[in-house]
Design a protein around this motif. Structure first.
Motif, PDB file in Angstrom:
ATOM      1  N   UNK A  51      49.511  30.721 -48.281  1.00 54.13           N
ATOM      2  CA  UNK A  51      48.297  30.863 -47.462  1.00 54.13           C
ATOM      3  C   UNK A  51      47.668  32.249 -47.606  1.00 54.13           C
ATOM      4  N   UNK A 101      34.162  31.582 -40.540  1.00 51.73           N
ATOM      5  CA  UNK A 101      34.924  31.844 -41.773  1.00 51.73           C
ATOM      6  C   UNK A 101      34.912  30.606 -42.660  1.00 51.73           C
TER       7      UNK A 101
ATOM      8  N   UNK B  83      42.722  45.291 -35.517  1.00 54.11           N
ATOM      9  CA  UNK B  83      42.853  44.095 -36.363  1.00 54.11           C
ATOM     10  C   UNK B  83      44.284  43.997 -36.903  1.00 54.11           C
ATOM     11  N   UNK B  86      46.699  43.352 -33.681  1.00 57.54           N
ATOM     12  CA  UNK B  86      46.594  41.980 -33.140  1.00 57.54           C
ATOM     13  C   UNK B  86      46.873  40.920 -34.205  1.00 57.54           C
ATOM     14  N   UNK B  87      47.157  41.359 -35.424  1.00 60.17           N
ATOM     15  CA  UNK B  87      47.419  40.460 -36.564  1.00 60.17           C
ATOM     16  C   UNK B  87      46.220  39.555 -36.862  1.00 60.17           C
ATOM     17  N   UNK B  88      45.032  39.998 -36.486  1.00 55.78           N
ATOM     18  CA  UNK B  88      43.859  39.140 -36.697  1.00 55.78           C
ATOM     19  C   UNK B  88      43.341  39.216 -38.136  1.00 55.78           C
ATOM     20  N   UNK B  90      45.354  38.931 -40.556  1.00 59.36           N
ATOM     21  CA  UNK B  90      46.177  37.842 -41.093  1.00 59.36           C
ATOM     22  C   UNK B  90      45.503  36.491 -40.805  1.00 59.36           C
ATOM     23  N   UNK B  91      45.088  36.305 -39.547  1.00 59.24           N
ATOM     24  CA  UNK B  91      44.449  35.035 -39.163  1.00 59.24           C
ATOM     25  C   UNK B  91      43.215  34.766 -40.017  1.00 59.24           C
ATOM     26  N   UNK B  92      42.411  35.817 -40.216  1.00 60.56           N
ATOM     27  CA  UNK B  92      41.168  35.620 -40.982  1.00 60.56           C
ATOM     28  C   UNK B  92      41.459  35.251 -42.436  1.00 60.56           C
ATOM     29  N   UNK B  93      42.532  35.821 -42.994  1.00 65.14           N
ATOM     30  CA  UNK B  93      42.896  35.481 -44.385  1.00 65.14           C
ATOM     31  C   UNK B  93      43.403  34.041 -44.454  1.00 65.14           C
ATOM     32  N   UNK B  94      44.241  33.649 -43.483  1.00 62.17           N
ATOM     33  CA  UNK B  94      44.764  32.278 -43.470  1.00 62.17           C
ATOM     34  C   UNK B  94      43.621  31.268 -43.480  1.00 62.17           C
ATOM     35  N   UNK B 272      49.960  41.782 -44.350  1.00 63.11           N
ATOM     36  CA  UNK B 272      49.094  41.493 -43.202  1.00 63.11           C
ATOM     37  C   UNK B 272      49.865  40.864 -42.036  1.00 63.11           C
ATOM     38  N   UNK B 273      51.086  40.394 -42.303  1.00 58.48           N
ATOM     39  CA  UNK B 273      51.826  39.719 -41.225  1.00 58.48           C
ATOM     40  C   UNK B 273      52.643  40.711 -40.415  1.00 58.48           C
TER      41      UNK B 273
END
Lengths: 299, 273
Positions: A51, A101, B83, B86-88, B90-94, B272-273
Motif C-alpha cells: 500500500x 484524494x 502530519x 498523527x500519522x496522517x 501515511x493515511x494520505x499515501x494509503x 511514514x508508519x
C-alpha cells in the motif's frame, strides 16, 4: 481469473530483524485471501509495502498486472493497522479529504458512514471516537467509492466481542458482493470464517498457501478398539473411508475422509465380523492444525 | 494541484493552532503599524511618519515586518510535524497520494502563505502611503514596489527552511526549537565568528534578511531637511552593505533549491508508519 496482486521475492528488514524473506504470492480477482500468522510474522509489513507506506529492500509486486503507482491505490480500499485521521476534524470532513484524494464526489460519504453505523456521529470529531468507532470509520473510509479490492490489516484489532462481530459482518457482506479481499489476521477463526484462500506466514516466511478447505479443514479423528485391531486396520486400507490410521496404546486412531461418519466405520467393522468395543470421536481443531503446521516448520 | 490545495484548505481552516498563529501574525503586523505612528509623536525633527510616505513606505514596511516571517515558518513547521505525529501522511499515501504529493501540498501552502504575507504588506504599505503622502503621483507611489517580489521570496525562503527542519526532525517541539535556534542563535554566532570575513554575507539567514534590507534612512533624512549640502556618508560606514542584490537573490534561490531537494529526498525515504 484476473490477477489482482502479484508479489515476487519480497524482502524487508528492520535493522537486524528480517521482517519478510523472499515472499511470493499471487492473489486473483474475487478471492478472499487471508494472510495468517502470529504477531511478528510479517503480515503488516507485507501490506504496508503493497500500500506504499514502506519500501521493500528486495523483490517486487504489481497491482492488476502493472507496476505499483498511486493511481492504483485510489481504486483500492485499505485499512492498515489502526486508522489514522485528523483528530480535530469531524468524521465527514475526514472522509471528504479521502474523497478528494481518490477523486470522488462527496455523495458516497453518508452511505459508508451508514454502513459503519456512524451516520449519527458524522459531525463528531475523530478524537472523540472510541477505538471501535475509529476502526469502523477506517473501514468506512476503505469502502468509499465501492472499490473492487479491499486490503484490511487486523480490522478487528482491539475491539470488544460486539465490535468484532459487527466488523466481521461488514467484511463478510463485502466479500459476498464479489470483492477481492486481502485480510491479514492472527486470528485463525477470523480467516476461516471470511476467507477462501490463506497464506500462512511465520517470521517473515511463507509456510504454506492455498485454499482454506485444503489447508485448514476440521478433520474428524476417531479412536476405535475391537477384538482384532490389526485386522480392522488392514481391512480399512485401500478404502475411501479413512485417510490415516495409527495405533496408540492398543487403540486405533483414524482420520476419517471427508463426509464419512463414525457410524459408517462401525457398519464396516460389523460387515467384517468385527465388533467394536470402544469408539470415541475427537475433532482436530483448526488451531491445533495451525500450530502443528507452524511447529513442523520449526523442526 | 487544485485538489491538493483543497485538501490543505479542509485541514487548515479547521485547525485551531493554525488559526491562532495566523491571527497572532496579523495582530503583530497591525500592532506594529499602530505603534510606530504613536512613537512618532514623541520624536522631534525626524518624523517616523516620513517613512510611511510614498515611495519609502514600501521599503520601510518590508524591512520592519521581515522578522514576522519567522512566525509563518513556525506555522509550516507545526502543520508538517503534526502530519507525522498523527500519522496522517501515511493515511494520505494509503488512499492514493504519492510521496511527492505530500511535499507538493506543503509547497503549495508555503506559496499561498507567502502570497498572503506579500498581499498584506502590499495593502498596508499602499494604505499608509495614501494616508501620509503629501505629493501623490502614480509614478512616485509605485516607485519601490519591486520590494514586494523580494518580500515574497523572503517569506517563501523562511517557510521552506521551516519545512525542511520539520521533514528532518518530525517532532513538533524539537522542530520549533531547532528552527528558532538556527535563526536566533546559530546564525548570529556564525556571524560574529566570521565578522572579519566577507563570507559572513553568505550565511543563509543573512542572505534572506538582506532581501528586504534597512532602507537608506540617511538619504531620507537629507530629503526631509531639504539640505543642499551633501552629508559625509563615511560616518555611516557602519551600515551593513552586504552582497550585490542580484547575487544575494541568487544565493537565496540556491539555498531554497537545496532545502527543497533535501526535503524531497527525506520524504521519499522516510518511514511514514
Amino acid at each position: 481469473m484476473k490477477e489482482v496482486l502479484s508479489i515476487k521475492g519480497l524482502s524487508k528488514s528492520y535493522k537486524h530483524v528480517k521482517a519478510i524473506r523472499n515472499l511470493n504470492l499471487e492473489i486473483s480477482e474475487g478471492q478472499a485471501y487471508g494472510l495468517l500468522g502470529p504477531n511478528g510474522s510479517g503480515k503488516t509489513t507485507t501490506l504496508s509495502i503493497v500500500t506504499g507506506i514502506l519500501r521493500q529492500d528486495d523483490g517486487s509486486f504489481s497491482w492488476f498486472g502493472e507496476d505499483p503507482n498511486p493511481m492504483q491505490r485510489r481504486s483500492i480500499g485499505s485499512l492498515i493497522e489502526t486508522p489514522h485521521f485528523y483528530p480535530y476534524l469531524s468524521l465527514v470532513k475526514n472522509l471528504r479529504i479521502i474523497c478528494d484524494i481518490k477523486g470522488l464526489g462527496y455523495s458516497d460519504i453518508d452511505r459508508v458512514l451508514d454502513s459503519a453505523n456512524l451516520l449519527e456521529r458524522k459531525r463528531s470529531r475523530f478524537s472523540s471516537m472510541s477505538l471501535g468507532m475509529k476502526q469502523r470509520l477506517g473501514l468506512a473510509a476503505a469502502l468509499l467509492g465501492d472499490p473492487k479490492v479491499l486490503v484490511l490489516d487486523e480490522p478487528t484489532n482491539g475491539l470488544d466481542p460486539e465490535g468484532i462481530a459487527e466488523v466481521r459482518e461488514m467484511v463478510l457482506e463485502q466479500v459476498k458482493t464479489g470483492k477481492t479481499l486481502i485480510l491479514a489476521s492472527h486470528i485463525l477463526s477470523e480467516v476461516e470464517k471470511i476467507c477462501d484462500h490463506v497464506a500462512i506466514l511465520k517470521k517473515g516466511e511463507l509456510l504454506a498457501n492455498g485454499p482454506v478447505k485444503e489447508l485448514l479443514t476440521e478433520d474428524e479423528i476417531i479412536e476405535v478398539s475391537c477384538a482384532d485391531n490389526g485386522k480392522l486396520s488392514k481391512a480399512l486400507q485401500g478404502t475411501d473411508l479413512v485417510s490415516e490410521t495409527s495405533e496408540e496404546n492398543g487403540t486405533l486412531v483414524m482420520t476419517l475422509c471427508e463426509g464419512v461418519s463414525a457410524a459408517e466405520i462401525n457398519a464396516f467393522a460389523f460387515s467384517h465380523q468385527l465388533v467394536i468395543s470402544h469408539m470415541l470421536s475427537r475433532k482436530r481443531s483448526l488451531e491445533s492444525q495451525f500450530l502443528e503446521l507452524v511447529k513442523q516448520e520449526e523442526e | 494541484m487544485r485538489k491538493l490545495l483543497h485538501i490543505e484548505q479542509i485541514k487548515l481552516l479547521n485547525y485551531n493552532p493554525f488559526r491562532i498563529t495566523l491571527a497572532l501574525y496579523f495582530l503583530a503586523f497591525s500592532l506594529g503599524i499602530i505603534i510606530y505612528p504613536a512613537i512618532d509623536k514623541q520624536i522631534p525633527v525626524i518624523s517616523l511618519s516620513d517613512v510611511f510616505r510614498f515611495p519609502d513606505v514600501w521599503l520601510f514596511l518590508a524591512w520592519i515586518t521581515e522578522p514576522y516571517n519567522a512566525l509563518l515558518a513556525l506555522i509550516v513547521i507545526m502543520i508538517t510535524t503534526k502530519e507525522f505525529n498523527n500519522h496522517t501522511f501515511k493515511t494520505q499515501v494509503i488512499f492514493g497520494l504519492s510521496r511527492s504529493d505530500l511535499l507538493l501540498q506543503k509547497l503549495l501552502l508555503v506559496v499561498v502563505l507567502s502570497l498572503f504575507a506579500t498581499l498584506l504588506i502590499g495593502l498596508t504599505s499602499l494604505s499608509l502611503g495614501l494616508i501620509y503622502s503629501y505629493k501623490l503621483t502614480f509614478k512616485i507611489a509605485m516607485e519601490n514596489t519591486w520590494i514586494l517580489g523580494r518580500y515574497f521570496l523572503a517569506a517563501f525562503s523562511y517557510m521552506i527552511v521551516g519545512l525542511m527542519v520539520a521533514m528532518l526532525i518530525k517532532n513538533t517541539a524539537l522542530s520549533l526549537l531547532s528552527f528558532l535556534a538556527l535563526r536566533t542563535f546559530l546564525d548570529p554566532v556564525l556571524w560574529l565568528i566570521l565578522r572579519e570575513h566577507d563570507i559572513k554575507w553568505y550565511l543563509p539567514f543573512r542572505t534572506i534578511t538582506r532581501l528586504t534590507p534597512m532602507p537608506d534612512l540617511l538619504e531620507l533624512f537629507q530629503r526631509k531637511m531639504n539640505s543642499e549640502e551633501a552629508i559625509d556618508e563615511s560616518a555611516f560606514d557602519i551600515l551593513p552593505k552586504g552582497l550585490d542584490p542580484w547575487l544575494n537573490i541568487l544565493m537565496v534561490s540556491i539555498y531554497v533549491g537545496l532545502a527543497l531537494f533535501f526535503s524531497y529526498s527525506l520524504i521519499q525515504r522516510r518511514r511514514l508508519s
